[in-house]
Write a protein that holds these residues in place. Structure first.
Motif, short mmCIF file in Angstrom:
data_model
loop_
_atom_site.label_atom_id
_atom_site.label_comp_id
_atom_site.label_asym_id
_atom_site.label_seq_id
_atom_site.Cartn_x
_atom_site.Cartn_y
_atom_site.Cartn_z
N LEU A 91 0.88 -1.18 0.03
CA LEU A 91 0.06 0.09 -0.04
C LEU A 91 0.77 1.28 0.00
O LEU A 91 1.83 1.13 0.71
CB LEU A 91 -0.86 -0.09 1.15
N SER A 92 0.51 2.12 -0.68
CA SER A 92 0.94 3.47 -0.60
C SER A 92 0.66 4.25 0.65
O SER A 92 -0.40 3.84 1.37
CB SER A 92 0.46 4.51 -1.88
N LEU B 185 -9.76 9.53 15.88
CA LEU B 185 -10.09 8.56 14.69
C LEU B 185 -9.73 9.15 13.46
O LEU B 185 -9.45 8.37 12.48
CB LEU B 185 -11.75 7.93 14.69
N ILE B 186 -10.09 10.51 13.22
CA ILE B 186 -9.61 11.50 12.22
C ILE B 186 -8.41 11.43 11.90
O ILE B 186 -7.85 11.54 10.80
CB ILE B 186 -10.62 12.57 12.12
N GLY B 187 -7.48 11.67 13.07
CA GLY B 187 -6.21 11.85 13.05
C GLY B 187 -5.25 11.22 11.84
O GLY B 187 -4.76 11.69 10.83
N PRO B 188 -5.42 9.80 12.13
CA PRO B 188 -4.68 8.95 11.08
C PRO B 188 -5.21 8.98 9.95
O PRO B 188 -4.05 9.01 8.78
CB PRO B 188 -4.79 7.52 11.78
N ALA B 189 -6.21 9.29 9.37
CA ALA B 189 -6.66 9.11 8.12
C ALA B 189 -6.16 10.57 7.57
O ALA B 189 -5.73 10.76 6.39
CB ALA B 189 -8.33 9.28 7.96
N LEU B 190 -6.08 11.66 8.22
CA LEU B 190 -5.81 13.19 7.85
C LEU B 190 -4.31 13.09 7.56
O LEU B 190 -3.96 13.48 6.46
CB LEU B 190 -6.03 14.02 8.94
N ALA C 133 0.16 12.68 3.97
CA ALA C 133 1.23 12.32 3.40
C ALA C 133 1.42 11.72 1.95
O ALA C 133 2.30 11.99 1.37
CB ALA C 133 1.49 11.08 4.29
N GLY C 134 0.11 11.68 1.17
CA GLY C 134 -0.02 11.07 -0.06
C GLY C 134 0.40 12.69 -1.11
O GLY C 134 0.86 12.49 -2.07
N LEU C 135 -0.01 13.57 -0.45
CA LEU C 135 0.04 14.93 -1.02
C LEU C 135 1.42 15.49 -0.88
O LEU C 135 2.06 16.31 -1.85
CB LEU C 135 -1.13 16.02 -0.90
N LEU C 136 1.99 15.69 0.23
CA LEU C 136 3.05 16.33 0.74
C LEU C 136 4.28 15.69 1.20
O LEU C 136 5.28 16.16 1.61
CB LEU C 136 2.72 17.36 1.82
#
Length: 381
Positions: A38-39, A338-343, A348-351
């Motif tokens: 996974l990326s 719960l939102i922190g890890p997804a954020l 990370a995918g963008l920056l």
């Protein structure tokens, strides 16, 4: 042993079991990411499904306590959590992983609401502040779960065994708690478990602070090992040292939480705690080594350890009844967790992961600057 003592021991056991499961899951995230190729962005999407499951389940969990009793609902949801924990290790691909993480997130979010509502009712019956002890048990469980996972990895145990072995302990602990006590302790428990309205003006600042603190905590749980593994290029058991240091320092500091508040005052605990967490994150992100990871994440744990319990207490004093205020702050806080890890995953995918983790530095800075005044503005206990 009277009924309240048995109930407290049983509830401590559930908090310990839930923390143990989250700790074991945290150190397996890098290996699951690698096994499915996974990326960072894909992992972020999978973790978002975990958050989505919890957000869907948390309001529904409040309906179980009035129907089954707060203790019985906690026992039932604890068993559900134990069943769901090993499922991510069995996922053959991204789509399945998203599905099982939705289920795991739902079971964890529902258990969070139920056990905290039960603990709130028990604290009211106890006639003394004991909420920090439950959070200390959760943190101790996180430490033990992470350490157990690291040892299993070092021994050559695969991903499935890395989650299944801790899960056996969790299931035994929850079943023992259910047999010992975990009974309905009155309508107050039901009320504490079912308050899911967005915070009103009186507790909005406190809810925001809880959101930011637990956003940092959730992000560290799921991304610290991934960051250290990619940065240090070390094996998974070494990368897990960051979360272990964080969980250990948080657990140790929470055991002394009530004494710290009495000695320094709640507003100072929040402001200085935010500064400690900020310094620890800055150290890890600017100079990532095994030593600085231990020191930095330990500082974050020390800083954040007692902020959320203080915020919950202040929210209880601000609203019409303690149960309503605590439930409002807890809802916002667990949403942040719960939102922190997804954020972080999407960032990370963008920056890039290091830049995305700078969001945590900003969050701790806001807590340090605003937290003291927000807590000071509430009525004294």
């Amino acid at each position: 042993m009277n009924a309240l003592v048995r109930e407290r021991i049983a509830t401590l056991g559930v908090f310990l079991a839930n923390g143990f499961g989250i700790g074991a899951w945290a150190v397996e995230v890098p290996r699951i990411k690698e096994s499915l190729a996974l990326s960072d962005a894909s992992l972020g999407l999978a973790l978002f499904c975990f958050a989505l499951g919890a957000i869907v389940a948390m309001p529904l969990a409040g309906r179980l306590a009035p129907r089954f009793g707060s203790g019985r609902a906690t026992a039932l949801l604890g068993v559900t959590f134990a069943i769901a924990l090993p499922l991510p290790a069995l996922a053959p691909g991204m789509v399945t992983l998203c599905g099982v993480l939705f289920v795991l997130g739902a079971s964890n979010g529902a258990l969070d609401v139920s056990m905290n509502g039960h603990a709130s009712a028990l604290e009211a019956r106890w006639h003394a502040p004991i909420m920090s002890s439950f959070h200390a048990a959760w943190s101790a469980g996180g430490l033990l779960g992470a350490a157990t996972g690291a040892l299993l990895q070092k021994s050559g145990v695969g991903v499935v065994g890395g989650l299944l072995a801790p899960d056996i302990f969790i299931a035994v602990l929850i079943m023992a708690a259910a047999v010992l006590a975990l009974r309905d302790i009155g309508p107050r428990a039901a009320a504490a478990s079912s308050g899911f309205a967005w915070p009103d003006s009186g507790v909005m600042k406190l809810a925001m602070l809880a959101f930011l603190c637990m956003l940092v905590e959730g992000a560290i749980a799921d991304w610290s090992a991934v960051y250290l593994r990619s940065t240090l290029n070390q094996q998974a058991s070494v990368a897990a040292i960051g979360y272990s240091a964080f969980a250990f320092s948080m657990a140790a500091c929470r055991f002394a939480g009530d004494a710290s508040v009495r000695r320094f005052g709640s507003s100072r605990v929040v402001a200085l705690g935010g500064l400690l967490a900020l310094a620890g994150l800055a150290l890890v992100l600017s100079l990532p080594t095994v030593l600085t990871a231990c020191i930095g994440f330990a500082l974050v744990g020390l800083g954040l350890a007692n902020i959320v319990p203080v915020i919950f207490s202040a929210a209880g004093r601000t609203s019409a009844t303690p149960a309503v205020g605590v439930s409002m702050a807890a809802t916002a806080g667990y949403a942040g967790f719960l939102i922190g890890p997804a954020l972080i995953g999407f960032g990370a995918g963008l920056l890039g992961l290091r830049v995305a983790l700078c969001v945590l530095v900003i969050a701790t800075l806001i807590v340090s600057l605003l937290g003291g005044n927000a807590v000071r503005g509430t009525r004294p206990a």
